[in-house]
Design an enzyme around this catalytic site. Structure first.
Site, PDB file in Angstrom:
ATOM      1  CE  LYS A  13      -2.039  -1.180   3.825  1.00 60.14           C
ATOM      2  NZ  LYS A  13      -1.416  -2.431   3.970  1.00 60.14           N
ATOM      3  NE  ARG A  88      -4.334  -1.697   9.844  1.00 61.04           N
ATOM      4  CZ  ARG A  88      -3.551  -0.999   9.151  1.00 61.04           C
ATOM      5  NH1 ARG A  88      -3.427   0.121   8.976  1.00 61.04           N
ATOM      6  NH2 ARG A  88      -2.237  -1.806   9.052  1.00 61.04           N
ATOM      7  NE  ARG A 123       7.974  -2.645   6.324  1.00 59.42           N
ATOM      8  CZ  ARG A 123       6.522  -2.526   6.274  1.00 59.42           C
ATOM      9  NH1 ARG A 123       5.668  -1.776   5.490  1.00 59.42           N
ATOM     10  NH2 ARG A 123       5.720  -2.861   7.412  1.00 59.42           N
ATOM     11  NE  ARG A 156       6.293  -0.793  10.374  1.00 59.21           N
ATOM     12  CZ  ARG A 156       5.381  -0.319   9.532  1.00 59.21           C
ATOM     13  NH1 ARG A 156       5.215   0.138   8.392  1.00 59.21           N
ATOM     14  NH2 ARG A 156       4.176  -1.160   9.937  1.00 59.21           N
TER      15      ARG A 156
HETATM   16  P1  AP5 Z   1       4.731  -1.632   1.701  1.00 59.51           P
HETATM   17  O1  AP5 Z   1       4.486  -0.969   0.668  1.00 59.51           O
HETATM   18  O2  AP5 Z   1       5.608  -1.029   2.897  1.00 59.51           O
HETATM   19  O3  AP5 Z   1       3.556  -2.456   2.345  1.00 59.51           O
HETATM   20  P2  AP5 Z   1       2.091  -1.683   3.069  1.00 59.51           P
HETATM   21  O4  AP5 Z   1       1.327  -2.413   2.444  1.00 59.51           O
HETATM   22  O5  AP5 Z   1       2.233  -0.359   3.133  1.00 59.51           O
HETATM   23  O6  AP5 Z   1       2.534  -2.627   4.618  1.00 59.51           O
HETATM   24  P3  AP5 Z   1       2.511  -1.770   5.957  1.00 59.51           P
HETATM   25  O7  AP5 Z   1       3.521  -2.907   6.907  1.00 59.51           O
HETATM   26  O8  AP5 Z   1       3.121  -0.350   6.063  1.00 59.51           O
HETATM   27  O9  AP5 Z   1       1.154  -1.712   6.162  1.00 59.51           O
HETATM   28  P4  AP5 Z   1       0.522  -1.847   7.559  1.00 59.51           P
HETATM   29  O10 AP5 Z   1      -0.973  -1.993   7.240  1.00 59.51           O
HETATM   30  O11 AP5 Z   1       0.739  -3.158   8.354  1.00 59.51           O
HETATM   31  O12 AP5 Z   1       1.201  -1.013   8.504  1.00 59.51           O
HETATM   32  P5  AP5 Z   1       0.853   0.506   8.969  1.00 59.51           P
HETATM   33  O13 AP5 Z   1       1.998   1.217   9.033  1.00 59.51           O
HETATM   34  O14 AP5 Z   1      -0.435   0.982   8.257  1.00 59.51           O
HETATM   35  O15 AP5 Z   1       5.685  -2.747   1.263  1.00 59.51           O
HETATM   36  C1  AP5 Z   1       6.174  -3.974   2.289  1.00 59.51           C
HETATM   37  C2  AP5 Z   1       7.490  -4.349   1.817  1.00 59.51           C
HETATM   38  O16 AP5 Z   1       7.363  -5.046   0.468  1.00 59.51           O
HETATM   39  C3  AP5 Z   1       8.602  -3.138   1.515  1.00 59.51           C
HETATM   40  O17 AP5 Z   1      10.132  -3.800   1.840  1.00 59.51           O
HETATM   41  C4  AP5 Z   1       8.465  -2.883  -0.187  1.00 59.51           C
HETATM   42  O18 AP5 Z   1       9.682  -2.415  -0.330  1.00 59.51           O
HETATM   43  C5  AP5 Z   1       8.022  -4.457  -0.459  1.00 59.51           C
HETATM   44  N1  AP5 Z   1       7.355  -4.402  -1.862  1.00 59.51           N
HETATM   45  C6  AP5 Z   1       6.275  -3.796  -1.906  1.00 59.51           C
HETATM   46  N2  AP5 Z   1       5.733  -3.937  -3.159  1.00 59.51           N
HETATM   47  C7  AP5 Z   1       6.380  -4.970  -3.819  1.00 59.51           C
HETATM   48  C8  AP5 Z   1       6.403  -5.963  -4.987  1.00 59.51           C
HETATM   49  N3  AP5 Z   1       5.272  -5.477  -5.591  1.00 59.51           N
HETATM   50  N4  AP5 Z   1       7.268  -6.614  -5.147  1.00 59.51           N
HETATM   51  C9  AP5 Z   1       8.178  -6.900  -3.997  1.00 59.51           C
HETATM   52  N5  AP5 Z   1       8.399  -6.309  -3.040  1.00 59.51           N
HETATM   53  C10 AP5 Z   1       7.460  -5.511  -2.751  1.00 59.51           C
HETATM   54  O19 AP5 Z   1       0.273   0.135  10.248  1.00 59.51           O
HETATM   55  C11 AP5 Z   1       1.097  -0.142  11.426  1.00 59.51           C
HETATM   56  C12 AP5 Z   1       0.277  -0.447  12.752  1.00 59.51           C
HETATM   57  O20 AP5 Z   1      -0.370   1.123  13.041  1.00 59.51           O
HETATM   58  C13 AP5 Z   1      -0.993  -1.272  12.962  1.00 59.51           C
HETATM   59  O21 AP5 Z   1      -0.559  -2.639  13.056  1.00 59.51           O
HETATM   60  C14 AP5 Z   1      -1.864  -0.665  14.187  1.00 59.51           C
HETATM   61  O22 AP5 Z   1      -1.312  -0.976  15.243  1.00 59.51           O
HETATM   62  C15 AP5 Z   1      -1.456   1.021  13.735  1.00 59.51           C
HETATM   63  N6  AP5 Z   1      -2.669   1.298  12.543  1.00 59.51           N
HETATM   64  C16 AP5 Z   1      -2.304   2.047  11.510  1.00 59.51           C
HETATM   65  N7  AP5 Z   1      -3.520   2.456  11.059  1.00 59.51           N
HETATM   66  C17 AP5 Z   1      -4.406   2.027  11.828  1.00 59.51           C
HETATM   67  C18 AP5 Z   1      -5.907   1.963  11.601  1.00 59.51           C
HETATM   68  N8  AP5 Z   1      -6.668   2.577  10.516  1.00 59.51           N
HETATM   69  N9  AP5 Z   1      -6.695   1.456  12.694  1.00 59.51           N
HETATM   70  C19 AP5 Z   1      -6.222   1.031  13.780  1.00 59.51           C
HETATM   71  N10 AP5 Z   1      -4.758   0.755  13.947  1.00 59.51           N
HETATM   72  C20 AP5 Z   1      -4.110   1.410  13.018  1.00 59.51           C
END
Ligand code: AP5
Ligand code: ZN
Length: 212
Positions: A13, A88, A123, A156
């Site tokens: 994402k 989410r 990552r 992370r």
């Molecule tokens: P990346 O693009 O970083 O993936 P992402 O989907 O953005 O992953 P996140 O881990 O950031 O999502 P998340 O939803 O768990 O975390 P968030 O920060 O929102 O890609 C991942 C890796 O793969 C990278 O190394 C990239 O280079 C590689 N990659 C990407 N595309 C690729 C491809 N096509 N081929 C090969 N490699 C590729 O949330 C973290 C925490 O915050 C949650 O657990 C929760 O505690 C809290 N939180 C955030 N939002 C909310 C909410 N709305 N409600 C409640 N809690 C929340």
């Protein structure tokens, strides 16, 4: 253009949000990034969110909804935005509806769980600017150093194996039901996200090209 990026943790994402921003002048809003920033700055929100985040659980809806309400009221969201990681839960999606926000499209990036584990465990993120890398798929020019700002690349805390498993469990239980929620509104578009970044970007941009 008002978009939501849906998908499991690590589906790509954040990576695709960055690509969309390079093509359209709208901000990408990541609740994960906002919470991590709050944590770094030591403010009250960060303190409240820390334990949930570290354990791979969702931060309580009330907190996240408040964050989004504030962020969407800013001037730069006037012509649209990309929501990355929000909503989410069904409660968060209903709150967004109540804010009177009409989302144009929800892009669901689909990636199998085995691939998710590989992506998250490899990552690395820049400690200073937050840029994302991968030890196999997106290497920086110098190992451990950010291409953009020369900051140090770190893992992370929630990208450790036990936490990844919990995040995936939480995703399937609480976030996946949003697919049916948006399908009923006829705005859900599925992108197969298991190919490389370039191919996934091509598919993602194809979903929104007629909106510009
Ligand atoms: P990346 O693009 O970083 O993936 P992402 O989907 O953005 O992953 P996140 O881990 O950031 O999502 P998340 O939803 O768990 O975390 P968030 O920060 O929102 O890609 C991942 C890796 O793969 C990278 O190394 C990239 O280079 C590689 N990659 C990407 N595309 C690729 C491809 N096509 N081929 C090969 N490699 C590729 O949330 C973290 C925490 O915050 C949650 O657990 C929760 O505690 C809290 N939180 C955030 N939002 C909310 C909410 N709305 N409600 C409640 N809690 C929340
Ligand atoms: Zn950096």
């Amino acid at each position: 253009m008002k978009l939501i990026l849906l998908g499991a943790p690590g589906a790509g994402k954040g990576t695709q949000a960055e690509v969309i921003c390079q093509h359209y002048p709208i901000p990408a809003i990541s609740t994960g990034n906002i919470i991590r920033e709050a944590l770094k700055s030591g403010c009250e929100l960060g303190k409240q969110a820390k334990s949930y985040m570290d354990e791979g659980k969702l931060v309580p809806d009330e907190l996240v909804i408040e964050i989004i309400k504030n962020r969407l009221s800013k001037e730069d969201c006037k012509n649209g935005f990309i929501l990355d990681g929000f909503p989410r839960t069904i409660t968060q999606a209903e709150a967004l509806d109540r804010m009177g926000i009409d989302i144009d499209r929800v892009i669901d990036i689909e990636v199998p769980d085995e691939t998710i584990v590989q992506r998250l465990s490899g990552r690395r993120v820049c400690e200073s600017c937050g840029a994302t890398y991968h030890v196999l798929y997106k290497k920086p020019a110098i190992e451990g150093v950010c291409d953009k700002c020369s900051g140090t690349l770190i893992q992370r805390k929630d990208d450790r194996p036990q936490t990844i498993e919990e995040r995936l469990r939480v995703y399937h239980e609480q976030t996946e039901p949003l697919k049916a929620f948006y399908e009923r509104k006829h705005i859900l578009f599925v992108v197969e996200g298991q190919e490389d970044v370039a191919e996934t970007s091509r598919l993602t941009l194809a979903v929104i090209e007629d909106l510009a």
